[in-house]
Every structure is written in C-alpha cells, then in structure tokens.
Design an enzyme around this catalytic site. Structure first.
Site, short mmCIF file in Angstrom:
data_model
loop_
_atom_site.label_atom_id
_atom_site.label_comp_id
_atom_site.label_asym_id
_atom_site.label_seq_id
_atom_site.Cartn_x
_atom_site.Cartn_y
_atom_site.Cartn_z
N HIS A 104 0.78 -1.13 -0.09
CA HIS A 104 -0.19 0.20 0.02
C HIS A 104 0.88 1.32 -0.10
CE1 HIS A 104 -3.74 2.33 0.63
NE2 HIS A 104 -3.05 2.98 1.62
N GLU A 434 -31.46 -5.13 10.40
CA GLU A 434 -32.23 -6.49 10.80
C GLU A 434 -32.20 -7.48 9.85
OE1 GLU A 434 -34.40 -7.69 13.43
OE2 GLU A 434 -34.14 -6.09 14.75
N ARG A 619 -24.32 -7.18 16.30
CA ARG A 619 -24.73 -6.65 14.94
C ARG A 619 -23.51 -5.76 14.70
NH1 ARG A 619 -30.56 -5.24 15.33
NH2 ARG A 619 -30.92 -7.42 15.00
#
EC number: 2.1.2.13
Length: 667
Positions: A104, A434, A619
C-alpha cells in the site's frame, strides 16, 4: 515458494520483478486491461509478465467461483497484491497457507483507501511511505510486515512522489521478500485509533476554491498536476488549468480569486496569494503564467472562480414519506440547510417538523400512506428522489402486531416502489440491519454476508424478512426495468427526537428511549436477557450526513448500491448503554426533578417481548462501502450521543411535568 500475484501500475511491475529476483515460483499474474479513458503514465504489468514468460490474466471479476477454483488448482503458498484495484475475497486469501500480502502506498494505518499519493500532497504532508501488510477482510487494515519512509519536499508533485514511492517499494521488497521465503515474518497490528481513510478522487475534485489559503491551493496543484487532469478555475465560462504554482506570503485586501497582477500572474487567496507559473487555457497551449494572462485576456482586478451557470438550476425535489419520524425530521433539517433541495413530506403528525413549517422550501401534508395513495402517486411523479421512511420498526411490535408490520412495512411500501418504477424515479430505500438476522460473520457485509433468520414460529423475524423481500424486489426492478435505487441499512441510529416517552410507556420504542423512561419514572431498568446483546450505536448526525451524500449521489456513485451506515467503534452491550445513561443521568443538572434510581432488573426476552421473540448477540457493520462510495467516516463518540439524547428527553419530561397541572385545571 509458489506465489500468485495480483498487480497493476508501476508498483505492480516493481513487485513482479522483485518476486522474480527473490526466486519465487510465480504461478500466475492477474492484472487489469488498460482503460482507454485513462492517461497511462505507468508501465504495463502484462508486458513485464510476458517478458518473464509468466501466465497473465485480466478477468473482470477475479472473485468469481470459476477463477477461485482455477487459483485453488494452482495451490499457491502465498498471495501478493501490488496496486491491484479490486479487493480479493476471503475465499481467495484462504487458498494460500502463508496468507496474502498487499503493498500500500502510505504509512499505514494513515491514508488507507484510494489515491494515497494524491491525498498526502493535498493535505500538505511532509512524509509518507510504502507498507507491506497482511490482507484481511477490511481494506488496508491487516497487520504490518514492514514499511519504508519517504520524505516529501515542498516541490514534489504526484509524479515525482510516485517515482520516490516506486524506489521505496523496490527497497522494501528487496529487504522483505527473501526473508518471507524463509518463514513467516513477525507482524505488527495496526492501531485503529490512528487510522484515516480516503476515497477515490475525480477530475472534478481539482476545482480551486480561492477562499482557501495559498499554501492549501498550491498543495492541490502539486497533487493533481500532470499526468493527472490538473487544478482548474474559471474566468467567466472559460476554464483554465494551473500546472505549476508557488504560494506567496502576501498581505492584500482583495476578495479571494482576484487577479493581483498579470506579470507574474498572481491571484489573491483567502490567505496569501498564488503565483501561477505555468497553465493552459481550455483550447490553448501549455504556457508561462504571464503568457496565459495575455492569451485569455486576464487583467488586474478580474476575479477567477466557479463556472457561472447559464440557467437557473431547479432545486432537487425530495419526497419523504414519514417526514415527522426520527430519520425523516433530521434529514429534512440537513436538506433544508442546502439551497439545492426542497422537501415534500407526508406524515400522520407534525410535532417534530413544526420548526420547518414556515420554510418556503418545505411542503407538508398531514396524512396516512395507507389512505393518501393518490397524493403519494402524484408527488412521486413530481419529485426527483423518493424516500419511503414509513415503517413499524420497534421490536415489541414484531411479535405483538406481526400482520400490521407486514401490511405497512411490505405491502404499502411495495406500492411506492412500483410507482417509482412507473414514473422512472430514483428511490432511496431504508433497508435495515435486521435483514442480516443471525448472520455469523464478524462484520456484516452488504455484498457477501448471508441473511439468516429463525424458524416461522419466531414472529419477530417478520420485520426482517419484509424488508429483505423489498430489498430483493427493488434489486430485481433495477436489473430488469432500470429502476434507479440505493438501499441503505442503518445500524442503531440514536439521538434527540428518537421515539418519544409516550411510545416508551406502552413498550413501543427503541432501547435507549425505554431506558430513559425508566430513569424518568423511577422504575427499574429492565435488561432483557441481562442486556448482554451488543450493538453498534450510531449518532443521528453521522447517519444523516451519510444519507445526505446518498441523496446527493455525485456522479451516480450510489446507483444500484447497498450501503451499511453504522459506527463499528461504538459497540456496546445494552447493559453498558444503560450504565452509561445512568452515569449521565446522575450528573445531569435536571437530576433533582426525577425519582431515585430503582436499580437494574434482568428479565427474560419471552416475558418482555412474547414467545415469538428471538435475539442476536451482536450486529457489527462493515462500512467499507460507505467509506469508499460516500467518502464517509463516523466521527461522534457514543458518550456524546448518549448525553445529548438524554438531555433532550429530560428537558421534554420536565416541560411535560410542569404543564400537567395547567392541563388538569383547563379540563
């Protein structure tokens, strides 16, 4: 050691030659075909591979299962990526026992992302370098094998700095590659707190804003001069490109963009002045600054600036259904701050948007999407961008009213989607975190993660699958009928005006509002299943800025995209959220208006939500799409969001309490 190489650009040629010199057994080289619209100033990896008698390929999608299988058959020990422009899938990286390594063009963790050479010059850095790091799922985030620093001089341009970086890459690889053949190198994890991310640059980013300092503008000139398209400005309708310049520490009292002299050609900046050494008119030659002034008729005191529009551009009309909701009212505020937009809104109430009702760019009608179908269809036809934000999105309702969730969240929204198809209008649709359900990925990826839900008897998933089915319908309309769309997936956005305390009183609110109600009323804070579930909480202002950029959709960058909008660094359990709220509550200036804290109370999810509920442990979003496409990065810490949200609701509660006796007297 058998190696597979993914490479492009000069750095790709350097990497390929370095591997050959180090004695690696290069099984195959993957590169890109040349883009005829690109000014290629760099060498060809394909030619170097041919000179080395190596098999070379340029697939459109190297992550396709057919190519994955071909790479598997080659049985590589290690994989290298040298300026290859596409991300490699986890499946490809897993094929090499020694892993994959990427070169990089910056000193990671700073300047992750695209065009690091240009960005370090734009930002006036004095040092950069190259980094060889192990590839992981998140772009440019893997542990570091080695770095080589490069000094940036005041006169470096993107081209001269590129040459320095090419030499640095050569030195770094000559040092590391022979050692890597002997065995794994020690790797140093990157410090996420020090990370910065920058997205791709386009030719339009070269436009000069003269109100900036001469130093800043000169950095832009250096960053995008030849072989790039160049920094530019306008004299009326005529474009001029600045190829070389010099910042001057000059005091003046002129407006930014004013020409101070023509020999040398010098322009006033917000701070100091810029001498234009060489430049070019739109159809002219590359010439000295004073000659440029002569050719273009530039005289002292004329102003350079943006290209004036020949016509008065109409504002973009944005239709927001559910405009009074949490996202709707905050988005309206952001859109109305920009005079390029006017907002048309529909909702069953107006308490959160009352502050906009006098704004001539805001048009509101009170109504229900289930009833006002003709009004909605007319305004879909009239507007440019459609946001159907109406939905039941509180978990307790998924088990309490599953059919109503389906009717509103799916059936009513499907009508809107079909009207967008009918009138060829762009839809920005609120999907949801969800939809990932019980996905087992560490980070939920829009393009690769599986969407996993529970059994039919767990009715809480009706919201998730309703949204997922709409996502799939919208995607199909995009593929088959050309619907312009973007799907965005919010991850636990919170802030002022999220729900209200009345909704919390009947259990129909999000977690933080429910917790605040417990504090306000002096009732125990109920922690469902102990509050161990983790979520990534996102400040509403961060979320809205990302959503605004989706609506803006520069160069169509968001068309046909799915974009997670969340803050992975703000991960906390519900218990930790409650504890943070409690601390802020106890220290708040209005604390004395409320009862004593009643403690925490653990409660089973079935007792709180009903038998059809099922939860997920975590989540966590991948936000690589948001970073790459929107050039967006969440910035607001969770503590600030919690403090501001709590303050909003406490002040509302005090007003409610003081108003109650008056209401009772009036009754």
């Amino acid at each position: 050691m058998k190696a597979i190489v993914f490479a492009y650009h000069d750095i790709g040629c350097v990497g390929l030659n370095a591997l050959a010199e180090a004695g690696y057994d290069i099984q195959a080289v993957f590169t890109h075909t040349d883009n005829p619209g690109e000014n290629r100033f760099f060498s060809s990896v394909a030619r170097v591979a041919a000179d080395l008698a190596l098999p070379v390929f340029a697939p459109e999608d190297v992550n396709h299962p057919l190519w994955v299988e071909r790479i598997r058959e080659l049985q590589p020990d290690i994989i290298f990526s040298f300026y290859y422009r596409n991300m490699l899938s986890d499946e490809i990286l897993s094929l090499a026992p020694q892993g994959g390594f990427n070169l990089h063009g910056s000193l990671l963790p700073q300047y992750r992302g695209r065009a690091p050479i240009n960005w370090v010059l734009v930002n006036g850095e004095t040092e950069t370098g190259v980094t060889l790091h192990q590839m992981v799922k998140k772009a440019d985030a893997g542990p570091i094998a080695g770095q080589y620093k490069v000094a940036i001089s005041d006169v470096d341009t993107a081209l001269t700095l590129h040459a320095k970086m090419r030499d640095a890459a050569q030195e770094l690889l000559r040092n590391l590659l022979p050692r890597m053949k002997e065995g794994p190198l020690p790797l140093t994890p990157q410090k996420e707190a020090d990370a910065s991310y920058f997205g791709r640059r386009t030719a339009a980013d070269g436009e000069i804003h003269w109100q900036k300092s001469a130093f800043t503008i000169n950095n832009l000139v250096r960053a995008v001069t030849e072989p790039y398209p160049g920094a530019f400005s306008y004299l009326g309708q005529r474009k001029l490109t600045i190829w070389r310049s010099r910042p001057l520490d000059l005091v003046h009292n002129k407006l930014p963009g004013t020409v101070l002299s023509t020999a040398p050609l010098t322009v006033a900046c917000g701070e100091g002045a810029l001498e234009i050494i060489t430049g070019q008119g739109e159809a002219g030659l590359y010439v000295q600054g004073d000659r440029l002034a002569q050719e273009m008729g530039i005289v002292t005191d004329v102003r350079l600036g943006n290209k004036p529009s020949n016509t008065l551009k109409r504002r973009t009309r944005v239709l927001i259904l559910g405009v009074n909701g949490f996202i709707g009212n905050h988005l309206t505020e952001r859109l109305l701050q920009d005079d390029r937009y006017e907002v048309y809104g529909l909702d069953i109430g107006s308490d959160a948007i009352s502050r906009f009702l006098g704004n001539p760019a805001f048009h509101f009608v009170e109504g229900d999407i289930s009833i006002h179908s003709e009004w909605i269809e007319y305004h879909i036809k009239k507007c440019d961008v459609i946001l159907p934000l109406v939905a039941i999105a509180t978990p307790i309702e998924y088990t309490r009213n599953p059919l109503r969730v389906f009717e509103l969240d799916f059936e009513e929204n499907l009508k809107i989607v079909r009207d967008c198809v009918k009138y060829n209008k762009r839809i920005v649709f609120p999907s949801t975190s969800e939809v990932y359900g019980m996905c087992d990925d560490k980070e939920f990826d829009e393009d690769t993660s599986r969407l996993i839900v529970g059994p039919i008897n767990k009715q809480r998933w009706i919201y998730s699958v309703s949204k997922q089915l709409l996502d799939r319908v919208i995607w199909a309309y995009g593929v088959k009928e050309g619907l312009k769309f973007t799907l965005f997936r919010p991850f636990n956005w919170m802030g002022p005006r999220l729900d209200n305390l009345d909704a919390a009183r009947i259990g129909s609110s999000r977690a933080i509002t429910q917790l605040i109600l417990n504090l306000v009323e002096g009732s125990p804070i109920k922690l469902v299943d102990g509050g161990a579930q983790k979520r990534c909480f996102t400040d509403i202002h961060d979320g809205i800025e990302a959503l605004f950029r989706i609506i803006e959709n520069r160069d169509g960058c968001c068309d046909g995209r799915i974009i997670n909008i969340g803050n992975p660094t703000n991960e906390a359990s519900i218990r930790e959220l409650a504890e943070m709220l409690l601390t802020s509550f106890e220290n708040h200036e209005l604390r004395d208006h409320f009862p004593p804290f009643a403690g925490f109370k653990d409660i089973e999810s079935s007792a709180y939500y009903g038998k059809g509920y099922q939860d997920v442990e975590y989540r966590t979003p991948s936000i690589k799409n948001a970073r790459r496409i929107l050039h967006w990065q969440p910035e607001i810490a969770m503590q600030q969001t919690v403090t501001e949200t709590l303050d909003f609701f406490l002040r509302a509660a005090v007003i409610e309490k003081t108003a109650a006796p008056k209401d009772e007297l009036n009754a």
